[in-house]
Design a protein around this motif. Structure first.
Motif: not given
Ligand SMILES: C[C@@H](C(=O)O)C(=O)SCCNC(=O)CCNC(=O)[C@H](O)C(C)(C)COP(=O)(O)OP(=O)(O)OC[C@H]1O[C@@H](n2cnc3c(N)ncnc32)[C@H](O)[C@@H]1OP(=O)(O)O
Length: 173
Positions: A38-52, A80-83, A92-95, A147-151
């Motif tokens: 494969s030309l790409w690889k999956l890496g580490r878990l960056n975060h789990i997001a929790i909607a609150v 369309g979110v606050y984090t 990380k957790l992303e609220l 799109r450009i994400g939270a990081h």
């Protein structure tokens, strides 16, 4: 004559050992042997997001009750979110809380009034290669382009119905 026999025998032995080596190799080779790498690889878990439903209450839970280090609340109007990020050492957790009238998490919070796990984010080394490959495997992308994400890095969301009911975000590491 005797030396010719010895040469043939030696050639046979070395051919056998090559075959044996190849067999040993094949038992430890990746499952996709025979398929181009494969030309790409999956890496580490960056975060789990929790909607609150209540960002201040959720932040206080992780900071004051559970003792985690938490970030400031950051508005991301393009998404369309606050984090708020909660540091966990290995990930990380992303609220998430809705921002604006067309927040993509509003429907989720309508259905899950007390909040819940919204998505997982996994790093990839090449997001464009991942997108191109996953499209050929009939995984639906949730935006036309990354799109450009939270990081500050390119991200792409994959449809939860194509990922065993889990909304998956890929982020280029
Ligand atoms: C900043 C960034 C970052 O981390 O870098 C972010 O976090 S942005 C975080 C916010 N942004 C995103 O989530 C962007 C990607 N998300 C989207 O495009 C949307 O939220 C969708 C996932 C397509 C859902 O849209 P919407 O709620 O309008 O549609 P819907 O209610 O009709 O849902 C369609 C089906 O998907 C299910 N569904 C909806 N949200 C889901 C979720 N989070 N996890 C698992 N399943 C989910 C619904 O239950 C429904 O299934 P049934 O039909 O069986 O009932």
């Amino acid at each position: 004559m005797a030396s010719a026999v010895l040469k043939v025998a030696a050639a046979g032995v070395s051919r056998c050992s090559r075959v044996a080596l190849q067999r040993v190799h094949s038992t430890t080779a990746p499952l996709h042997q025979g398929v181009p790498a494969s030309l790409w690889k999956l890496g580490r878990l960056n975060h789990i997001a929790i909607a609150v439903p209540d960002m201040e209450k959720a932040t206080a839970l992780y900071r004051d009750v559970l003792g985690a280090t938490v970030s400031e609340k950051v508005p991301l109007p393009d998404h369309g979110v606050y984090t708020v990020f909660v540091e966990l050492g290995n990930t990380k957790l992303e609220l998430l809380h809705p921002l604006g009238e067309k927040s993509p998490i509003s429907g989720f919070l309508e259905k899950n009034k007390s909040g819940g796990m919204h998505h997982i984010c996994i790093e990839v080394d090449d997001i464009n290669a991942a997108i191109a490959d996953l499209k050929t495997k009939n995984i639906r992308m949730l935006s036309a382009e990354p799109r450009i994400g939270a990081h500050g890095k390119p991200v792409m969301f994959l449809h939860p119905k194509d990922c065993d009911g889990v909304l998956v975000e890929l982020e280029e590491a």
